[in-house]
Design an enzyme around this catalytic site. Structure first.
Site, PDB file in Angstrom:
ATOM      1  N   LYS A 162       0.775  -1.454  -0.034  1.00 41.30           N
ATOM      2  CA  LYS A 162      -0.103  -0.120   0.021  1.00 41.30           C
ATOM      3  C   LYS A 162       0.790   1.423   0.030  1.00 41.30           C
ATOM      4  CE  LYS A 162      -3.819  -2.654   2.105  1.00 41.30           C
ATOM      5  NZ  LYS A 162      -4.757  -2.485   3.230  1.00 41.30           N
ATOM      6  N   GLN A 197      -5.185  -2.277   9.379  1.00 38.61           N
ATOM      7  CA  GLN A 197      -4.973  -3.551   8.586  1.00 38.61           C
ATOM      8  C   GLN A 197      -5.481  -4.759   9.369  1.00 38.61           C
ATOM      9  OE1 GLN A 197      -3.444  -3.727   5.681  1.00 38.61           O
ATOM     10  NE2 GLN A 197      -4.214  -5.835   5.491  1.00 38.61           N
ATOM     11  N   ASP A 213     -11.209   2.716   3.992  1.00 37.39           N
ATOM     12  CA  ASP A 213     -11.628   1.254   3.901  1.00 37.39           C
ATOM     13  C   ASP A 213     -13.151   1.205   3.489  1.00 37.39           C
ATOM     14  OD1 ASP A 213      -9.661  -0.651   3.322  1.00 37.39           O
ATOM     15  OD2 ASP A 213      -9.224  -0.946   5.450  1.00 37.39           O
TER      16      ASP A 213
HETATM   17  N1  LIG Z   1      -8.064  -2.961   6.354  1.00 39.18           N
HETATM   18  C1  LIG Z   1      -8.139  -3.895   5.580  1.00 39.18           C
HETATM   19  N2  LIG Z   1      -7.744  -5.057   5.915  1.00 39.18           N
HETATM   20  C2  LIG Z   1      -7.806  -6.138   4.772  1.00 39.18           C
HETATM   21  C3  LIG Z   1      -8.214  -5.926   3.451  1.00 39.18           C
HETATM   22  C4  LIG Z   1      -8.731  -4.714   3.082  1.00 39.18           C
HETATM   23  O1  LIG Z   1      -9.426  -4.512   2.383  1.00 39.18           O
HETATM   24  N3  LIG Z   1      -8.709  -3.707   4.344  1.00 39.18           N
HETATM   25  N4  LIG Z   1      -8.166  -6.895   2.625  1.00 39.18           N
HETATM   26  C5  LIG Z   1      -7.410  -8.034   2.870  1.00 39.18           C
HETATM   27  C6  LIG Z   1      -5.798  -7.729   2.639  1.00 39.18           C
HETATM   28  N5  LIG Z   1      -5.594  -6.895   1.526  1.00 39.18           N
HETATM   29  C7  LIG Z   1      -5.542  -5.453   1.818  1.00 39.18           C
HETATM   30  O2  LIG Z   1      -5.579  -5.346   3.051  1.00 39.18           O
HETATM   31  C8  LIG Z   1      -5.012  -7.360   0.247  1.00 39.18           C
HETATM   32  C9  LIG Z   1      -4.923  -8.799   0.128  1.00 39.18           C
HETATM   33  C10 LIG Z   1      -4.298  -9.168  -1.096  1.00 39.18           C
HETATM   34  C11 LIG Z   1      -3.723  -8.017  -2.093  1.00 39.18           C
HETATM   35  C12 LIG Z   1      -2.736  -8.524  -3.112  1.00 39.18           C
HETATM   36  O3  LIG Z   1      -2.616  -7.867  -4.030  1.00 39.18           O
HETATM   37  N6  LIG Z   1      -2.565  -9.941  -3.351  1.00 39.18           N
HETATM   38  C13 LIG Z   1      -1.692 -10.401  -4.378  1.00 39.18           C
HETATM   39  C14 LIG Z   1      -0.714 -11.417  -3.858  1.00 39.18           C
HETATM   40  C15 LIG Z   1      -0.010 -11.030  -2.850  1.00 39.18           C
HETATM   41  C16 LIG Z   1       1.101 -11.939  -2.340  1.00 39.18           C
HETATM   42  O4  LIG Z   1       1.813 -12.754  -3.098  1.00 39.18           O
HETATM   43  O5  LIG Z   1       0.945 -12.285  -0.965  1.00 39.18           O
HETATM   44  C17 LIG Z   1      -2.650 -10.769  -5.336  1.00 39.18           C
HETATM   45  O6  LIG Z   1      -3.721 -11.419  -5.185  1.00 39.18           O
HETATM   46  O7  LIG Z   1      -2.335 -10.913  -6.478  1.00 39.18           O
HETATM   47  C18 LIG Z   1      -3.535  -6.867  -1.692  1.00 39.18           C
HETATM   48  C19 LIG Z   1      -4.470  -6.412  -0.293  1.00 39.18           C
HETATM   49  C20 LIG Z   1      -7.521  -8.521   4.354  1.00 39.18           C
HETATM   50  N7  LIG Z   1      -7.224  -7.239   5.166  1.00 39.18           N
END
Ligand SMILES: Nc1nc2c(c(=O)[nH]1)N[C@@H](CN(C=O)c1ccc(C(=O)N[C@@H](CCC(=O)O)C(=O)O)cc1)CN2
Ligand SMILES: [Mg+2]
Length: 283
Positions: free
Chosen positions: A53, A97, A120
Site C-alpha cells: 500500500k 490492517q 476502507d
Molecule cells: N483493512 C483492511 N484489511 C484487509 C483488507 C482490506 O481491504 N482492508 N483486505 C485483505 C488484505 N488486503 C488488503 O488489505 C490485500 C490482500 C491481497 C492483496 C494482493 O494484492 N494480493 C496479491 C498477492 C500478494 C501475495 O503474494 O501475498 C494478488 O492477489 O495478486 C492486496 C491487498 C485482508 N485485510
C-alpha cells in the site's frame, strides 16, 4: 474452452496511471492526499499488504504515514493510534490492517475511525450508508470486483451472482453493492451453512469465491461460460492457494487468477478512495 483472464494486475496498473493525474491535479490546487496505515503484530501477509500500500502511494504521489504496533499492543494502544491519525491533518484517509491479533476488538477499533477519513469504507456509519444507498467510501475488495468486471465489459445487470463467503470485508458488502440499482444484479450469498453449494453455483452467471477454503469451487460446480472470481487466499507450504480449483479455467468464460486478480484491484481501490475523499474536500 479456456477462460479469458480477468487481469487484475494490469487493470490495477492502468488505474494507478489514471490516479497519478488526479493526484497531480490535487497537488496543483494545494491538496496533498495522505494515506495512514495502522498495522498491529507480526503477520507476514499483513506486513506485505501494508508495504504494498505504501509502495502504491509513492507511485501515484499520495503521501503516506505508517504506524506499526507490536503484537502485544493493547486495545487502548490501537485506539490511541486511531485517535492520532484522526487528528493528523497530513492524513486525509487511513486504514487499520485486518485481521487484528486475537484479543483485540476489531469492531470497537473501526468505530473509532473518523468516518470522513475511513479509506476502507468499514466504519459502521459508512457500511450503513451502503445499506441506505447513500454516497460513502466503498470497501476496497467489493469495489475492486465491480471495477474489474466493468473494465472487461462483463455486465452485472440482471445477472445471477453467487457470492460464497459472508465476511465483513468481502461477501457481505459485495452483496449490498451488487444489488444497488446501478449494478442491478441478483445475489445469492452462500456460506458454511449453505446446503448444496454446488446447486447454487451451477446456476450462476457469476461466481465470487471468497470463503478462504482452498480449491472449494471445482469444475463441476461451474456452468460453461460463467464468470468466476477467485478472491479467497490461503497461505500454504506450496505458496498462495485460491478458493477456485485450477481446472475451472476449462469451463469458465472469464476467470480472475489468484494471485494477480482481485488482490491488486483491492489495493487500487484503496488509492481511489483516498483520491476521491481528497477531491470531495475541494467541492
Ligand atoms: N483493512 C483492511 N484489511 C484487509 C483488507 C482490506 O481491504 N482492508 N483486505 C485483505 C488484505 N488486503 C488488503 O488489505 C490485500 C490482500 C491481497 C492483496 C494482493 O494484492 N494480493 C496479491 C498477492 C500478494 C501475495 O503474494 O501475498 C494478488 O492477489 O495478486 C492486496 C491487498 C485482508 N485485510
Ligand atoms: Mg488476486
Amino acid at each position: 474452452m479456456t477462460a479469458q483472464v480477468l487481469d487484475g494486475k494490469a487493470t490495477a496498473a492502468a488505474i494507478r496511471e489514471e490516479l497519478k493525474e488526479r493526484v497531480a491535479a490535487l497537488r496543483a490546487r494545494g491538496v496533498v492526499p495522505g494515506l495512514g496505515t495502522i498495522l498491529v503484530g507480526d503477520d507476514p501477509g499483513s506486513h506485505a499488504y501494508v508495504r504494498g500500500k505504501h509502495r502504491d502511494c509513492a507511485e501515484v504521489g499520495i503521501a503516506s504515514i505508517r504506524k506499526d504496533l507490536p503484537a502485544d499492543a493493547t486495545q487502548a494502544d490501537v485506539e490511541a493510534a486511531v485517535a492520532e491519525l484522526n487528528a493528523d491533518p497530513a492524513c486525509t484517509g487511513f486504514i487499520v490492517q485486518l485481521p487484528l491479533p486475537r484479543g483485540l476488538d476489531e469492531n470497537r477499533v473501526l468505530e473509532k475511525i473518523d468516518p470522513a477519513k475511513d479509506a476502507d469504507g468499514l466504519h459502521p456509519s459508512n457500511l450503513g450508508k451502503l445499506v441506505l444507498m447513500e454516497e460513502a467510501p466503498l470497501p476496497c475488495t467489493p469495489r475492486g470486483i465491480v471495477e474489474l468486471l466493468n473494465r472487461y465489459g462483463v455486465s452485472l445487470r440482471g445477472a445471477e451472482v453467487v457470492v460464497v463467503g459472508r465476511g465483513v470485508t468481502v461477501g457481505r458488502p459485495l452483496g449490498l453493492l451488487l444489488t444497488r440499482r446501478s449494478e442491478n444484479a441478483t445475489v445469492t450469498l452462500c456460506h458454511t451453512g449453505t446446503r448444496d453449494l454446488a446447486a447454487h453455483t451451477r446456476r450462476a452467471d457469476i461466481v465470487v469465491a471468497a470463503a478462504g477454503v482452498p480449491g472449494l469451487i471445482t469444475k463441476d460446480m461451474v456452468s460453461p461460460g460463467a464468470v468466476v472470481l477467485d478472491v479467497g487466499v490461503t497461505r500454504t507450504e506450496k505458496g498462495l492457494v485460491g478458493d477456485v480449483a485450477p481446472d475451472v479455467a476449462e469451463v469458465a468464460g472469464y476467470l480472475s487468477p489468484n494471485p494477480g486478480g482481485v488482490g491488486p484491484m483491492t489495493r487500487a481501490m484503496l488509492l481511489t478512495n483516498v483520491v476521491e475523499a481528497a477531491e470531495r474536500s475541494l467541492s
